[in-house]
Design an enzyme around this catalytic site. Structure first.
Site, PDB file in Angstrom:
ATOM      1  N   PHE A 255       9.807   8.526  13.626  1.00  0.00           N
ATOM      2  CA  PHE A 255       9.044   9.290  12.643  1.00  0.00           C
ATOM      3  C   PHE A 255       9.616  10.677  12.398  1.00  0.00           C
ATOM      4  O   PHE A 255       9.378  11.279  11.349  1.00  0.00           O
ATOM      5  CB  PHE A 255       7.568   9.408  13.070  1.00  0.00           C
ATOM      6  CG  PHE A 255       7.306  10.522  14.069  1.00  0.00           C
ATOM      7  CD1 PHE A 255       7.141  11.834  13.645  1.00  0.00           C
ATOM      8  CD2 PHE A 255       7.242  10.263  15.432  1.00  0.00           C
ATOM      9  CE1 PHE A 255       6.919  12.866  14.561  1.00  0.00           C
ATOM     10  CE2 PHE A 255       7.018  11.279  16.352  1.00  0.00           C
ATOM     11  CZ  PHE A 255       6.861  12.581  15.911  1.00  0.00           C
TER      12      PHE A 255
ATOM     13  N   LYS B 258      13.949  -0.818   9.087  1.00  0.00           N
ATOM     14  CA  LYS B 258      12.527  -0.794   9.485  1.00  0.00           C
ATOM     15  C   LYS B 258      12.229   0.667   9.833  1.00  0.00           C
ATOM     16  O   LYS B 258      12.505   1.126  10.930  1.00  0.00           O
ATOM     17  CB  LYS B 258      12.297  -1.699  10.698  1.00  0.00           C
ATOM     18  CG  LYS B 258      10.883  -2.251  10.852  1.00  0.00           C
ATOM     19  CD  LYS B 258       9.791  -1.204  10.930  1.00  0.00           C
ATOM     20  CE  LYS B 258       9.714  -0.524  12.282  1.00  0.00           C
ATOM     21  NZ  LYS B 258       8.729   0.594  12.287  1.00  0.00           N
TER      22      LYS B 258
ATOM     23  N   CYS C 256      14.497  15.569  18.613  1.00  0.00           N
ATOM     24  CA  CYS C 256      15.129  15.098  19.855  1.00  0.00           C
ATOM     25  C   CYS C 256      16.102  16.132  20.388  1.00  0.00           C
ATOM     26  O   CYS C 256      16.526  16.056  21.532  1.00  0.00           O
ATOM     27  CB  CYS C 256      15.852  13.780  19.619  1.00  0.00           C
ATOM     28  SG  CYS C 256      17.282  13.973  18.574  1.00  0.00           S
TER      29      CYS C 256
HETATM   30  P1  NAD Z   1       9.094   5.414  18.928  1.00  0.00           P
HETATM   31  O1  NAD Z   1       9.976   4.917  20.021  1.00  0.00           O
HETATM   32  O2  NAD Z   1       7.628   5.364  19.123  1.00  0.00           O
HETATM   33  O3  NAD Z   1       9.372   4.585  17.572  1.00  0.00           O
HETATM   34  C1  NAD Z   1      10.687   4.387  17.090  1.00  0.00           C
HETATM   35  C2  NAD Z   1      10.702   3.086  16.283  1.00  0.00           C
HETATM   36  O4  NAD Z   1      10.370   1.996  17.153  1.00  0.00           O
HETATM   37  C3  NAD Z   1       9.687   3.065  15.149  1.00  0.00           C
HETATM   38  O5  NAD Z   1      10.266   2.457  14.028  1.00  0.00           O
HETATM   39  C4  NAD Z   1       8.534   2.230  15.715  1.00  0.00           C
HETATM   40  O6  NAD Z   1       7.844   1.509  14.730  1.00  0.00           O
HETATM   41  C5  NAD Z   1       9.247   1.285  16.660  1.00  0.00           C
HETATM   42  N1  NAD Z   1       8.414   0.911  17.809  1.00  0.00           N
HETATM   43  C6  NAD Z   1       7.436   1.651  18.390  1.00  0.00           C
HETATM   44  N2  NAD Z   1       6.900   0.984  19.429  1.00  0.00           N
HETATM   45  C7  NAD Z   1       7.554  -0.197  19.513  1.00  0.00           C
HETATM   46  C8  NAD Z   1       7.465  -1.321  20.396  1.00  0.00           C
HETATM   47  N3  NAD Z   1       6.581  -1.353  21.401  1.00  0.00           N
HETATM   48  N4  NAD Z   1       8.307  -2.353  20.210  1.00  0.00           N
HETATM   49  C9  NAD Z   1       9.208  -2.325  19.204  1.00  0.00           C
HETATM   50  N5  NAD Z   1       9.336  -1.289  18.342  1.00  0.00           N
HETATM   51  C10 NAD Z   1       8.524  -0.236  18.494  1.00  0.00           C
HETATM   52  O7  NAD Z   1       9.593   6.890  18.579  1.00  0.00           O
HETATM   53  P2  NAD Z   1       8.928   7.932  17.601  1.00  0.00           P
HETATM   54  O8  NAD Z   1       7.684   8.455  18.224  1.00  0.00           O
HETATM   55  O9  NAD Z   1       8.871   7.399  16.223  1.00  0.00           O
HETATM   56  O10 NAD Z   1      10.050   9.079  17.596  1.00  0.00           O
HETATM   57  C11 NAD Z   1      10.146  10.067  18.582  1.00  0.00           C
HETATM   58  C12 NAD Z   1      11.117   9.679  19.666  1.00  0.00           C
HETATM   59  O11 NAD Z   1      12.409   9.433  19.100  1.00  0.00           O
HETATM   60  C13 NAD Z   1      11.326  10.779  20.686  1.00  0.00           C
HETATM   61  O12 NAD Z   1      11.396  10.195  21.954  1.00  0.00           O
HETATM   62  C14 NAD Z   1      12.664  11.381  20.280  1.00  0.00           C
HETATM   63  O13 NAD Z   1      13.365  12.032  21.317  1.00  0.00           O
HETATM   64  C15 NAD Z   1      13.379  10.174  19.819  1.00  0.00           C
HETATM   65  N6  NAD Z   1      14.491  10.534  18.957  1.00  0.00           N
HETATM   66  C16 NAD Z   1      15.745  10.460  19.478  1.00  0.00           C
HETATM   67  C17 NAD Z   1      16.819  10.827  18.711  1.00  0.00           C
HETATM   68  C18 NAD Z   1      18.213  10.755  19.264  1.00  0.00           C
HETATM   69  O14 NAD Z   1      19.122  10.911  18.498  1.00  0.00           O
HETATM   70  N7  NAD Z   1      18.422  10.509  20.543  1.00  0.00           N
HETATM   71  C19 NAD Z   1      16.623  11.258  17.391  1.00  0.00           C
HETATM   72  C20 NAD Z   1      15.336  11.302  16.877  1.00  0.00           C
HETATM   73  C21 NAD Z   1      14.268  10.935  17.682  1.00  0.00           C
END
Ligand code: NAD
Length: 497
Positions: A150, A174, A282
């Site tokens: 997000f 997605k 992040c």
């Molecule tokens: P999230 O892991 O909750 O969601 C990421 C994606 O996975 C979304 O599309 C979501 O729909 C999907 N998802 C969520 N739960 C799932 C499940 N149980 N099974 C399968 N898919 C699932 O992350 P978020 O809250 O959207 O984003 C924030 C996180 O992303 C933070 O931890 C941040 O550090 C990380 N992030 C990392 C980077 C990087 O480059 N390392 C960059 C941006 C964000």
């Protein structure tokens, strides 16, 4: 009844087969602004079939044709970036200038991908053996899946799809279900730029859609960005189904401040990197590691700057907006109670901060916590909110050891005027992206982005040279054109002569 955002399949909006939907909030107002469809496995299957059919032509399209589309997309983004930023702010909450910055960083990758004719060139070795030439070409993988978080609904998809498309792949994205509209905007813009229908598809949804992508036999690769537990799950599931996977996870980024640092620069940087986008980055700085005796003076400077920040609706020219959902806001605020219980000192409590916005918005002001014990979950967890912790250490060595002891290795920064210390830090920190007097060291598009340890699963970082490698596979051709020197039968392993 609010609007329902559809998928984007085969160049048009598509309601799909599933009745499931989820709410999308305007975080500054605290109201549901629309709903978004949650795709089923059947919806994913159809999008993948469409992308597979489109690959037959797009994989064969000339380099010039692909480049033209990318240049067209770049023009549209440039001309209408404010429109995209406004949609982004209305669903994410980050302030407009920050949303525009996100779009600009995505645009950088589009521009990098415009140079794909040069980047994806193969190699040629003439006469490796008598009259034999060897050359290599980079070919697309096929249908590639992208799953995004997000916090950067425009930039993170743009880390991947411009390179995937420029190298001849077709895409199923997605996006995060929390701020999904940006993805449809980009899909429509790609179409306007001349991208054939079916090359770029969007299936909205949650775990159900993700799981369907991870195991689909016609999906060649997965590019994932999100929290570490999901990144690990995605990596393990998709690789066990034969896919190439890059899965970028969470972070807990430290800023090491040496006693000789310019403390005004440090305080500016800590506030910018700690509270920009309400800490939902992040690469946000979440821990300031102060090498004594600087902590007291630095905390005063940070506190002074925090007092001047304007919190409010990102459309009104504030410094910091709301958090993404009420649930997340409450979870982050909960760490303030934990901090007090664990013996830390809450210097600035964001729950008391005034804001310029609707009463129901998901507000939490910038928060500063001193003397955070490293055993506390405030120190250990990725909080992903506007919470800056200070940990005091006695030496450079203690600071580096602390940084290296953590499970993550996304970004870190050192602030010092000692070049030798900075150089030593650059080598000793077990972290994928290092800033030297730079708090958010996100590499430019022609260097790759990615961390170490639990911040990445898989071998390829995002964008840059590693992105080109990820979205292509190399074919090596050994060629000899008929020549009278044909040597007759020889069952031995080919040797060069
Ligand atoms: P999230 O892991 O909750 O969601 C990421 C994606 O996975 C979304 O599309 C979501 O729909 C999907 N998802 C969520 N739960 C799932 C499940 N149980 N099974 C399968 N898919 C699932 O992350 P978020 O809250 O959207 O984003 C924030 C996180 O992303 C933070 O931890 C941040 O550090 C990380 N992030 C990392 C980077 C990087 O480059 N390392 C960059 C941006 C964000």
């Amino acid at each position: 009844m609010t609007e329902v955002l559809d998928h984007w399949i085969a160049g048009a909006t598509d309601a799909g087969e599933s009745d499931r939907t989820g709410p999308v909030y305007d975080p500054a107002l605290g109201v549901v602004s629309k709903h978004v469809r949650y795709g089923s496995a059947g919806d994913v299957d159809r999008a993948v079939a469409v992308a597979k059919a489109a690959f037959a032509e797009w994989g064969e399209a000339s380099i010039a044709k692909r480049q033209q589309v990318l240049f067209g997309f770049r023009e549209i983004l440039n001309q209408r970036k404010d429109e995209l930023a406004a949609i982004l702010t209305s669903e994410h909450g980050k302030v407009l200038s920050d949303a525009a910055g996100e779009v600009a960083r995505g645009l950088e990758v589009v521009e990098f991908a415009c140079g794909m004719p040069h980047l994806a060139k193969g190699a040629f070795s003439q006469n490796v053996s008598t009259d034999v030439d060897v050359y290599s070409v980079k070919e697309p993988l096929g249908v590639v899946g992208i799953i995004s978080p997000f916090n950067f609904p425009a930039m993170v998809p743009m880390w991947f799809f411009p390179i995937a498309i420029a190298t001849g792949n077709t895409v199923v994205l997605k996006p995060s279900e929390k701020d999904p509209s940006v993805a449809n905007w980009m899909a429509a813009a790609l179409k306007e730029a001349g991208l054939p229908d079916g090359v770029f598809n969007v299936v909205h949804g949650d775990k159900e859609a993700v799981d369907a992508l991870l195991v689909h036999p016609d999906v060649a690769s997965i590019s994932f960005v999100g929290s570490t537990p999901i990144a690990k799950y995605v990596y393990e599931t998709a690789t066990s189904h034969g896919k190439r996977v890059q899965a970028l996870g969470g972070a807990k980024n430290h800023m090491l401040v040496l006693p000789d640092a310019d403390l005004d620069l440090v305080a500016d940087s800590a506030v910018n990197a700690g509270f920009g986008s309400a800490g939902e980055r992040c690469m946000a700085i979440s821990v300031v590691v102060a090498v004594e005796p600087v902590a007291d003076e630095l905390i005063e400077k940070i506190r002074d700057r925090m007092g001047k920040l304007v919190i409010g609706d990102g459309r009104k020219g504030c410094d910091m907006g709301p958090l993404i959902t009420r649930e997340h806001r409450d979870k982050v605020a909960g760490y303030l109670d934990v901090a007090a219980t664990d013996g830390a000192t809450v210097v600035v409590d964001g729950r008391d901060t005034d804001y310029d916005g609707a009463a129901d918005g998901f507000w939490l002001g910038p928060t500063l916590i001193d003397q955070v014990p490293t055993s506390s979950s405030v120190y250990r967890d990725e909080i992903f909110g506007p919470v800056l912790s200070v940990v005091r250490v006695a030496s450079y060595a203690e600071g580096v050891d602390l940084i290296n002891a953590g499970p993550y290795g996304n970004g870190t920064a050192i602030f010092t005027n000692d070049g030798g210390a900075a150089r030593r830090f650059q080598r000793e920190a077990e972290v994928g992206m290092i800033g030297i007097n730079v708090p958010i060291p996100v590499p430019v598009a022609y260097h790759s982005f990615g961390g170490y340890k639990a911040s990445i699963f898989g071998d390829a970082k995002a964008y840059g040279p590693q992105g080109v490698e990820f979205f292509t596979r190399e074919k090596a051709i050994t060629s000899r054109w008929l020549d009278p020197s044909h040597g007759g039968i020889n069952l031995g392993f080919p040797q060069n002569s």
